[in-house]
Design an enzyme around this catalytic site. Structure first.
Site, mmCIF file in Angstrom:
data_model
loop_
_atom_site.group_PDB
_atom_site.id
_atom_site.type_symbol
_atom_site.label_atom_id
_atom_site.label_comp_id
_atom_site.label_asym_id
_atom_site.label_seq_id
_atom_site.Cartn_x
_atom_site.Cartn_y
_atom_site.Cartn_z
ATOM 1 N N ASP A 76 0.928 -1.384 -0.407
ATOM 2 C CA ASP A 76 0.363 0.141 -0.237
ATOM 3 C C ASP A 76 0.646 1.196 0.238
ATOM 4 O O ASP A 76 1.521 1.341 0.843
ATOM 5 C CB ASP A 76 -0.939 -0.148 1.192
ATOM 6 C CG ASP A 76 -1.814 1.313 0.644
ATOM 7 O OD1 ASP A 76 -1.929 2.067 0.507
ATOM 8 O OD2 ASP A 76 -2.262 1.459 2.321
ATOM 9 N N ALA A 97 17.104 8.937 13.113
ATOM 10 C CA ALA A 97 16.286 8.068 13.037
ATOM 11 C C ALA A 97 17.249 6.580 13.319
ATOM 12 O O ALA A 97 17.649 6.104 11.782
ATOM 13 C CB ALA A 97 14.572 7.924 13.198
ATOM 14 N N ALA A 98 17.248 5.814 14.307
ATOM 15 C CA ALA A 98 17.900 4.043 13.565
ATOM 16 C C ALA A 98 17.598 3.261 14.573
ATOM 17 O O ALA A 98 16.113 3.779 15.482
ATOM 18 C CB ALA A 98 19.458 4.223 13.447
ATOM 19 N N TYR A 168 24.679 -4.506 13.155
ATOM 20 C CA TYR A 168 24.256 -2.896 13.022
ATOM 21 C C TYR A 168 25.424 -1.881 12.235
ATOM 22 O O TYR A 168 25.345 -1.337 11.225
ATOM 23 C CB TYR A 168 24.587 -2.745 14.816
ATOM 24 C CG TYR A 168 24.710 -0.764 14.680
ATOM 25 C CD1 TYR A 168 23.018 -0.877 14.644
ATOM 26 C CD2 TYR A 168 25.972 -0.244 15.094
ATOM 27 C CE1 TYR A 168 23.276 0.771 14.795
ATOM 28 C CE2 TYR A 168 25.365 1.673 15.315
ATOM 29 C CZ TYR A 168 24.077 1.772 14.836
ATOM 30 O OH TYR A 168 24.225 3.102 14.961
ATOM 31 N N LYS A 172 24.342 0.101 8.749
ATOM 32 C CA LYS A 172 25.119 1.053 8.853
ATOM 33 C C LYS A 172 25.318 1.137 7.293
ATOM 34 O O LYS A 172 25.818 2.617 6.105
ATOM 35 C CB LYS A 172 25.837 1.903 9.735
ATOM 36 C CG LYS A 172 24.576 1.808 10.442
ATOM 37 C CD LYS A 172 23.647 3.068 10.457
ATOM 38 C CE LYS A 172 22.734 3.267 11.480
ATOM 39 N NZ LYS A 172 22.551 5.307 12.017
#
Length: 348
Positions: A76, A97-98, A168, A172
């Protein structure tokens, strides 16, 4: 206008305050149930996980409009239309943000969880920003893209020889690669900032735990640790991000990667003594041999924690100063003093 994600997080909230104080028009992307924002800041509620589900397809750039016209997967796109309209009025996106690094991640597939938010959501947002006419996308990455530690006197630089192993850091890294490809395909400028450990008022995680132990006068077996680690004060990082978000002041930042730090290295023991001084307490560091502590940590399954406490992690941030003319705005002692003052006010 600046479109800011992560506006209620540790770095994002400090950056938001700085931008508002500077008179910058800011639109914030926040999660459901986020804390209130400063007066005059407009916001849009969105979960990055949902954004990731709609269509981050790294590392190859895929047009948002192309995806929308080929909805064979049944996704959607209606929600993205409102986000696109907001981005059309933005000159710069600062993506702070992360999914944060988690020391003891109990996810079944940690890498998949990191990729969903840190890579896929980032690239979906960036591709949508590019098609909406955003001029610059500032991405707050992490020094973990470079690795976990350095050899003495050999600081990390922007160029890396191989992808990181840490889930992590890898998420990134993949986001960075996808962003640079989007920049190449669309002409939208990308600025990547890789900070090491960030400290300042309200700092979360392991640093907060160390500060708490020092404040309580708990003896710590770290008096013999003579490693060299780069850190960055929250005020310094926020000032640098604000500079990179201002295209008129930092035209040379376009499509560059910056490692940012306070420009000095401190040992873990030196840092903790500085924290004790800032809080007006006695430093209680026991001179236990590092080799003995490493051995004990491995027996307890805490080898990774030991590495972060004992290893070197040096960062070369000269590029930020030479290319952009950026200067530090605060010293470590001044930032730690601000932390201590913040804590006193918070617990009155």
């Amino acid at each position: 206008m600046i479109f800011l994600t992560g506006a209620t997080g540790f770095v994002g909230s400090a950056l938001l305050k700085r931008l508002v104080d500077d008179g910058v028009d800011v639109f914030a992307l926040v999660r459901e149930g986020s804390h209130s924002l400063p007066a005059g800041v407009k916001s849009l509620t969105w979960d990055l996980s949902a954004l990731a589900e709609i269509g981050g397809l790294p590392p190859h750039f895929v047009s948002y409009n192309d995806r929308k016209q080929n909805q064979n997967d049944g996704k959607d796109f209606n929600g993205l239309d409102s986000l696109a309209m907001t981005l059309k009025n933005s000159d710069v996106v600062v993506h702070a943000a992360a999914r944060a690094h988690i020391m003891n991640d109990e996810s079944i597939d940690p890498l998949a969880e990191y990729r969903k938010v840190n890579r896929d959501a980032t690239l979906t947002l960036a591709s949508l920003a590019a098609e909406s006419g955003v001029k610059r996308f500032v991405f707050i990455s992490s020094i973990k893209v470079n690795g976990e530690m350095t050899s003495a006197g050999m600081p990390f630089e922007a160029e890396i020889s191989e992808p990181p192993v840490d889930p992590y850091g890898l998420s990134k890294y993949e986001a960075e690669q996808g962003l640079l490809e989007i920049a190449n395909e669309t002409g939208m400028e990308v600025v990547i900032i890789r900070p090491p450990l960030v400290y300042g008022p309200g700092a979360p995680g392991n640093f907060a735990s160390l500060v708490n132990w020092v404040k309580r006068g708990i003896p710590l077996p770290l008096g013999s640790v003579q490693n060299q680690r780069s850190l960055v004060a929250l005020d310094n990082l926020v000032d640098f991000i604000a500079l990179c978000a201002d295209r008129e002041r930092s035209p040379k930042a376009a499509n560059e990667v910056f490692l940012i730090s306070d420009g000095r290295e401190v040992s873990t023991s030196e840092l903790l003594r500085s924290v004790a001084k800032a809080y007006g307490v006695k430093s209680r560091l026991l001179p236990i041999p590092v080799g003995l502590m490493k051995f004990a940590a491995k027996l307890l399954g805490k080898g990774a924690v030991a590495d972060r406490l004992f290893a070197n992690l040096q960062v070369d941030s000269l590029k930020a100063h030479e290319l952009l003319g950026w200067k530090l705005v605060i010293t470590m002692d001044q930032q730690l003093a601000k932390m201590a003052e913040y804590d006193k006010k918070s617990f009155k």
